[in-house]
Design a protein around this motif. Structure first.
Motif, PDB file in Angstrom:
ATOM      1  N   VAL A 165       0.841  -1.192   0.000  1.00 41.64           N
ATOM      2  CA  VAL A 165       0.000   0.000   0.000  1.00 41.64           C
ATOM      3  C   VAL A 165       0.881   1.248   0.000  1.00 41.64           C
ATOM      4  CG1 VAL A 165      -1.899   1.214   1.135  1.00 41.64           C
ATOM      5  CG2 VAL A 165      -1.709  -1.285   1.338  1.00 41.64           C
ATOM      6  N   ALA A 166       1.036   1.861  -1.140  1.00 38.75           N
ATOM      7  CA  ALA A 166       1.858   3.061  -1.246  1.00 38.75           C
ATOM      8  C   ALA A 166       1.210   4.213  -0.482  1.00 38.75           C
ATOM      9  CB  ALA A 166       2.038   3.451  -2.711  1.00 38.75           C
ATOM     10  N   GLY A 167       2.026   4.992   0.210  1.00 43.82           N
ATOM     11  CA  GLY A 167       1.513   6.130   0.965  1.00 43.82           C
ATOM     12  C   GLY A 167       1.160   5.799   2.393  1.00 43.82           C
ATOM     13  N   PHE A 168       1.037   4.514   2.712  1.00 50.66           N
ATOM     14  CA  PHE A 168       0.676   4.111   4.068  1.00 50.66           C
ATOM     15  C   PHE A 168       1.567   2.951   4.525  1.00 50.66           C
ATOM     16  CE2 PHE A 168      -3.033   5.969   2.079  1.00 50.66           C
ATOM     17  CZ  PHE A 168      -3.472   6.877   3.022  1.00 50.66           C
ATOM     18  N   ALA A 169       2.782   2.911   4.024  1.00 54.66           N
ATOM     19  CA  ALA A 169       3.671   1.782   4.300  1.00 54.66           C
ATOM     20  C   ALA A 169       4.679   2.121   5.400  1.00 54.66           C
ATOM     21  CB  ALA A 169       4.414   1.364   3.028  1.00 54.66           C
ATOM     22  N   SER A 170       5.188   1.078   6.019  1.00 58.77           N
ATOM     23  CA  SER A 170       6.282   1.179   6.991  1.00 58.77           C
ATOM     24  C   SER A 170       6.833  -0.226   7.204  1.00 58.77           C
ATOM     25  CB  SER A 170       5.791   1.770   8.316  1.00 58.77           C
ATOM     26  OG  SER A 170       5.140   0.782   9.091  1.00 58.77           O
ATOM     27  N   PRO A 171       7.967  -0.358   7.876  1.00 60.04           N
ATOM     28  CA  PRO A 171       8.506  -1.696   8.140  1.00 60.04           C
ATOM     29  C   PRO A 171       7.727  -2.459   9.209  1.00 60.04           C
ATOM     30  CG  PRO A 171      10.211   0.025   8.353  1.00 60.04           C
ATOM     31  CD  PRO A 171       8.885   0.702   8.328  1.00 60.04           C
ATOM     32  N   ILE A 172       6.793  -1.803   9.887  1.00 59.95           N
ATOM     33  CA  ILE A 172       6.103  -2.436  11.013  1.00 59.95           C
ATOM     34  C   ILE A 172       5.156  -3.517  10.494  1.00 59.95           C
ATOM     35  CG2 ILE A 172       4.603  -2.062  13.015  1.00 59.95           C
ATOM     36  CD1 ILE A 172       5.566   0.831  13.060  1.00 59.95           C
ATOM     37  N   GLY A 173       5.498  -4.755  10.769  1.00 63.26           N
ATOM     38  CA  GLY A 173       4.660  -5.885  10.382  1.00 63.26           C
ATOM     39  C   GLY A 173       4.658  -6.208   8.910  1.00 63.26           C
ATOM     40  N   LEU A 174       5.544  -5.601   8.145  1.00 62.69           N
ATOM     41  CA  LEU A 174       5.576  -5.847   6.706  1.00 62.69           C
ATOM     42  C   LEU A 174       6.626  -6.901   6.390  1.00 62.69           C
ATOM     43  CD1 LEU A 174       4.428  -4.907   3.947  1.00 62.69           C
ATOM     44  CD2 LEU A 174       6.345  -3.318   3.798  1.00 62.69           C
ATOM     45  N   GLY A 175       6.187  -8.046   5.882  1.00 63.49           N
ATOM     46  CA  GLY A 175       7.115  -9.125   5.566  1.00 63.49           C
ATOM     47  C   GLY A 175       7.391  -9.226   4.084  1.00 63.49           C
ATOM     48  N   ASN A 176       8.262 -10.165   3.720  1.00 62.32           N
ATOM     49  CA  ASN A 176       8.589 -10.500   2.326  1.00 62.32           C
ATOM     50  C   ASN A 176       9.219  -9.343   1.551  1.00 62.32           C
ATOM     51  OD1 ASN A 176       7.449 -13.091   2.709  1.00 62.32           O
ATOM     52  ND2 ASN A 176       5.410 -12.261   2.268  1.00 62.32           N
ATOM     53  N   VAL A 177       9.725  -8.345   2.267  1.00 61.95           N
ATOM     54  CA  VAL A 177      10.376  -7.209   1.636  1.00 61.95           C
ATOM     55  C   VAL A 177      11.645  -6.900   2.421  1.00 61.95           C
ATOM     56  CG1 VAL A 177      10.217  -4.726   1.159  1.00 61.95           C
ATOM     57  CG2 VAL A 177       8.254  -6.183   0.716  1.00 61.95           C
ATOM     58  N   HIS A 189      14.201  -4.606   4.191  1.00 64.68           N
ATOM     59  CA  HIS A 189      14.039  -3.318   4.858  1.00 64.68           C
ATOM     60  C   HIS A 189      15.392  -2.629   5.009  1.00 64.68           C
ATOM     61  CE1 HIS A 189       9.900  -4.220   5.694  1.00 64.68           C
ATOM     62  NE2 HIS A 189      10.217  -5.294   6.414  1.00 64.68           N
ATOM     63  N   VAL A 190      15.466  -1.413   4.495  1.00 66.64           N
ATOM     64  CA  VAL A 190      16.647  -0.572   4.629  1.00 66.64           C
ATOM     65  C   VAL A 190      16.210   0.722   5.291  1.00 66.64           C
ATOM     66  CG1 VAL A 190      18.527   0.587   3.410  1.00 66.64           C
ATOM     67  CG2 VAL A 190      17.618  -1.561   2.521  1.00 66.64           C
ATOM     68  N   ASP A 218       9.643  -1.496  17.727  1.00 67.66           N
ATOM     69  CA  ASP A 218       8.470  -1.874  16.937  1.00 67.66           C
ATOM     70  C   ASP A 218       8.804  -2.475  15.574  1.00 67.66           C
ATOM     71  OD1 ASP A 218       6.651  -0.867  18.915  1.00 67.66           O
ATOM     72  OD2 ASP A 218       7.173   1.156  18.231  1.00 67.66           O
ATOM     73  N   PHE A 219      10.026  -2.347  15.136  1.00 71.87           N
ATOM     74  CA  PHE A 219      10.387  -2.938  13.838  1.00 71.87           C
ATOM     75  C   PHE A 219      11.901  -3.104  13.750  1.00 71.87           C
ATOM     76  CE2 PHE A 219      10.425   1.633  13.308  1.00 71.87           C
ATOM     77  CZ  PHE A 219      11.535   1.893  12.522  1.00 71.87           C
ATOM     78  N   GLN A 220      12.298  -3.985  12.869  1.00 71.70           N
ATOM     79  CA  GLN A 220      13.708  -4.247  12.600  1.00 71.70           C
ATOM     80  C   GLN A 220      14.009  -3.905  11.142  1.00 71.70           C
ATOM     81  OE1 GLN A 220      15.954  -5.310  15.010  1.00 71.70           O
ATOM     82  NE2 GLN A 220      14.217  -5.008  16.419  1.00 71.70           N
ATOM     83  N   VAL A 221      15.276  -3.681  10.845  1.00 71.82           N
ATOM     84  CA  VAL A 221      15.686  -3.427   9.468  1.00 71.82           C
ATOM     85  C   VAL A 221      16.840  -4.354   9.121  1.00 71.82           C
ATOM     86  CG1 VAL A 221      14.929  -1.025   9.509  1.00 71.82           C
ATOM     87  CG2 VAL A 221      17.279  -1.578  10.136  1.00 71.82           C
ATOM     88  N   ASP A 222      16.961  -4.648   7.824  1.00 66.99           N
ATOM     89  CA  ASP A 222      18.052  -5.506   7.366  1.00 66.99           C
ATOM     90  C   ASP A 222      19.356  -4.728   7.198  1.00 66.99           C
ATOM     91  OD1 ASP A 222      16.415  -7.917   6.990  1.00 66.99           O
ATOM     92  OD2 ASP A 222      15.445  -6.746   5.404  1.00 66.99           O
ATOM     93  N   LEU A 223      19.232  -3.449   6.825  1.00 67.12           N
ATOM     94  CA  LEU A 223      20.411  -2.601   6.659  1.00 67.12           C
ATOM     95  C   LEU A 223      20.108  -1.231   7.243  1.00 67.12           C
ATOM     96  CD1 LEU A 223      21.592  -3.318   2.983  1.00 67.12           C
ATOM     97  CD2 LEU A 223      22.846  -3.863   5.076  1.00 67.12           C
TER      98      LEU A 223
END
Length: 365
Positions: free
Chosen positions: A126-138, A140-141, A171-176
């Motif tokens: 969902v563009a415009g309402f996205a964040s790393p919180i609870g978002l999988g399969n992508v 995260h930087v 609340d969220f983690q990042v890969d880089l």
């Protein structure tokens, strides 16, 4: 190599933007420039509980900030990119922009572009309402700015919904995590904290520190004093001759044309013979031309059958350091008219003293 130095000549028409600090001398191409990230004005706050809020029609940071009554520095911006065919979510504090060159370098990818709306829809994002919180399969930087501040507003990954009080890493983690922020005028210098300013410029030279990258690949080695094989440390440089000329003209001109600096002028002296139908004028001009050539000067000789106005305008346009005029008027005075390109008024010199006078003018031009 990862280290390089660009030599940029300031010019408004330049293709590069340089960020610099007048206080300590820090300067860097906007593609690589860093800046000191300041914490939000209210400073650090204790993390509050994460919760969802209804945020209709708030796809931009400006709209979200206005709706929630928050400064952009209290929001998190999320941008989807496709890196070598895979979707990546880049997160940065809302008052900053993503530097795509830095992002590409951090990802070590060959191709980086914004993900299209169709691709996002296909992935269920969902563009415009996205964040790393609870978002999988992508992948995260995130930019280091997410560590400067607390209780951010961030997307909830569903339409018209955001989270309040998002905090990293609770609340969220990042890969880089790294520096992917675009430095802009008004940001703080990373060395002394003073304000950065921007200027445009033309890159006229570049030095690359290659290290041992290529020597390791091709086996370019030497024996040190202990007889141990070592890879050769390499470097290279380039000078843009055409760019250097263009940059020089950008910095040295007026409303009439070029004002060539003496060291790179294609000719040092520009002789104008006026009233060329007069054989005495041509004879005097040609003798002076030959005398200067024999003395080692580089001379452009204009013996065209044109009016004085045309020749003067052309001489100003070409912009050689010293203009020298021979005319019936100067012959009557047994003199020549000399005018440095940078001066507004000419001066007269006796014919026999012309060479010495030119030499003096070239020293100060």
């Amino acid at each position: 190599g990862k280290e390089s130095h660009e030599f940029i000549l300031p010019a408004e028409s330049g293709e590069d933007v340089v960020l610099m600090c007048d206080q300590c001398g820090y300067s860097a191409n906007a593609e690589r420039a860093c800046f000191a990230i300041q914490s939000p004005e209210e400073g650090h706050q204790e993390p509050l509980d994460l919760h969802e809020v209804y945020t209709p029609a708030t796809k931009t940071i400006a709209a979200l900030s206005e709706y929630l009554g928050l400064p952009p520095s209290k929001t998190l911006k999320a941008v989807f990119y496709t890196a070598d065919g895979k979707v990546v979510l880049a997160t940065i504090r809302g008052d900053f922009e993503v530097n795509e060159v830095k992002l590409k370098n951090l990802l070590h990818c060959n191709e980086l572009r914004l993900t299209t709306a169709a691709e996002l829809q296909a992935e269920g994002l969902v563009a415009g309402f996205a964040s790393p919180i609870g978002l999988g399969n992508v992948r995260h930087v995130a930019d280091e700015s997410i560590n400067q501040g607390t209780n951010f507003a961030a997307g909830a990954n569903k339409l018209n919904t955001h989270f309040r009080n998002a905090n990293y890493p609770r609340d969220f983690q990042v890969d880089l995590l790294g520096d992917i922020a675009l430095a802009q005028p008004g940001h703080s210098c990373p060395k002394c904290g003073k304000t950065l300013r921007a200027t445009r410029g033309i890159e006229v030279g570049h030095i690359f520190k290659l290290g041992t990258f290529f020597s390791d690949v091709v086996g370019a080695h030497y024996l040190d004093r202990q007889g141990t094989t070592q890879p050769i440390t390499m470097g290279c440089y380039g000078i843009g001759i055409g760019r250097l000329l263009a940059a020089t003209i950008e910095q040295n001109h007026d409303d009439k044309g070029i004002v060539f600096p003496v060291p790179i002028a294609p000719y040092q002296v520009h002789i104008l013979a006026l009233n060329t139908e007069n054989p005495e004028v041509l004879s005097a001009a040609e003798k002076l031309y030959q005398m200067l050539i024999d003395s080692g000067y580089e001379v452009l000789y204009d013996d065209r059958a044109e009016t004085a106005g045309v020749k003067f305008n052309d001489a100003d346009l070409i912009g050689l350091p010293v203009r020298l005029v021979i005319s019936p008027r100067t012959l009557k005075q047994d003199a020549v008219e000399l005018k440095p390109r940078r001066d507004s008024q000419p001066q007269m010199a006796h014919y026999t003293e012309a060479e010495a006078q030119i030499l003096e003018l070239l020293k100060i031009s």
